[in-house]
Design an enzyme around this catalytic site. Structure first.
Site, mmCIF file in Angstrom:
data_model
loop_
_atom_site.group_PDB
_atom_site.id
_atom_site.type_symbol
_atom_site.label_atom_id
_atom_site.label_comp_id
_atom_site.label_asym_id
_atom_site.label_seq_id
_atom_site.Cartn_x
_atom_site.Cartn_y
_atom_site.Cartn_z
ATOM 1 N N ASP A 1 0.562 38.629 -10.765
ATOM 2 C CA ASP A 1 -0.491 37.913 -10.050
ATOM 3 C C ASP A 1 -1.866 38.277 -10.573
ATOM 4 O OD1 ASP A 1 -1.658 36.281 -7.992
ATOM 5 O OD2 ASP A 1 -2.124 38.132 -6.903
ATOM 6 N N ARG B 1 0.813 -1.211 0.000
ATOM 7 C CA ARG B 1 0.000 0.000 0.000
ATOM 8 C C ARG B 1 0.844 1.258 0.000
ATOM 9 N NH1 ARG B 1 -3.216 1.668 -2.720
ATOM 10 N NH2 ARG B 1 -4.151 -0.399 -2.524
ATOM 11 N N GLU C 1 6.057 39.591 -6.153
ATOM 12 C CA GLU C 1 4.732 39.500 -6.754
ATOM 13 C C GLU C 1 4.146 40.896 -6.888
ATOM 14 O OE1 GLU C 1 1.481 36.467 -5.530
ATOM 15 O OE2 GLU C 1 1.025 38.272 -4.382
ATOM 16 N N LYS D 1 5.607 38.043 -1.534
ATOM 17 C CA LYS D 1 4.233 37.989 -2.013
ATOM 18 C C LYS D 1 3.440 39.183 -1.482
ATOM 19 C CE LYS D 1 2.187 34.033 -2.557
ATOM 20 N NZ LYS D 1 2.184 33.948 -4.035
ATOM 21 N N LYS E 1 2.084 24.300 -2.897
ATOM 22 C CA LYS E 1 0.771 23.713 -2.594
ATOM 23 C C LYS E 1 0.877 22.194 -2.724
ATOM 24 C CE LYS E 1 -1.545 27.865 -4.255
ATOM 25 N NZ LYS E 1 -2.401 28.472 -5.300
#
Length: 282
Positions: A221, A99, A199, A166, A134
């Protein structure tokens, strides 16, 4: 700082502890300790194979006597019905590693397959596909490996190997110039040599970033395609340009044709479907 191999080993150990606990009682109750066998990895869906090398580490870490014969390597195009590898060893070991190996290989192969589709979509342009942070907690190294296997580019591994200013950094720092200047002061004080990306959310911030300078890349962005074309003209090759925010498979080529260097795609890792495969006795 841990090496990639050390992080992978820690992930593997944690995953086994999570899955097996105080023992795989199903296997232990019905499989003799000395029983030997073979299992093969059967591909059940077309795609890009990824995770073969990690799978070998999973088997070796659990039971060093397991023997792995690889027929298809990482990065290869596979089709339904292919046999990627055959593993020989104690039946108990085959069952207890099944697994974890499948979870890793299915996810990595799914990421590599999706990445390859985006890369193919950009064929003929100079634009490269970037991943993001992410990622699944604990699995980042594996997921970013899969992006590279699929032909994409790793943006940064974490918060330690690049400066990315950012919108929240800019707002908390009191503006574009403050954020960039404080960044340089910090890097000098810490004797660090890191690339700097900032950004920008609009043309005014783009102008401020260019006037301040001292950066390597500008991230546009949530710019529209039309505004991206205009921004590329304004930058005029002075800095690398990355497009980010709301860009889909259907729209990514439109952004690439604006002349940007990179497009970052969170979907490569945050919403990918695993590639179907199974590990069966043979």
């Amino acid at each position: 700082m841990y090496s990639v191999n050390e992080l992978e080993d820690k992930l593997i150990d944690l995953a086994f502890a999570e899955d097996i606990g105080d023992g795989d009682h199903t296997t232990l109750c019905c499989i003799p300790e000395d029983a030997m066998g073979k299992s093969h990895l059967l591909i059940k869906e077309d795609g890009i194979l990824a995770g073969v090398e990690v799978a070998k580490r999973v088997f070796a870490r659990f039971d060093s006597t397991m023997q792995v014969e690889v027929f298809i390597n990482d990065g290869a195009h596979v089709k339904k019905g292919d046999i990627a590898m055959v593993v020989t060893g104690k039946v108990r070991s085959l069952l207890q590693t099944e697994r974890l190996m499948l979870n890793i290989m299915q996810r990595m192969s799914g990421i590599a397959t999706m990445t390859a589709k985006y890369v193919e979509r950009l064929k003929g342009t100079k634009t490269r596909v970037l991943d993001t942070r992410k990622t699944t907690p604990g699995m980042r190294m594996l997921e970013k490996q899969a992006v590279k296997i699929g032909g994409g580019v790793n943006h940064r591994i974490g918060l330690f190997d690049m400066i990315l200013l950012k919108d929240n950094h800019v707002d908390f720092a009191g503006g574009i110039a403050n954020a960039i200047n404080r960044c340089h002061d910090y890097l000098k004080a810490k004797n660090l040599d890191l690339k700097i990306e900032i950004e920008v959310r609009n043309f005014d911030e783009l102008r401020q970033a260019m006037e301040c300078g001292g950066i390597n890349r500008i991230m546009l962005d949530n710019f529209s395609v039309e505004d991206t074309k205009k921004a590329v003209e304004i930058v005029n090759g002075q800095y690398e340009i990355e497009s980010s925010g709301g860009i889909t498979f259907d729209t990514i080529r439109d952004y690439a044709e604006c002349g940007v260097d990179f497009v970052s795609v969170g979907a490569l890792t945050h919403s990918v479907k695993g590639l179907d495969m199974s590990f069966k006795a043979c």
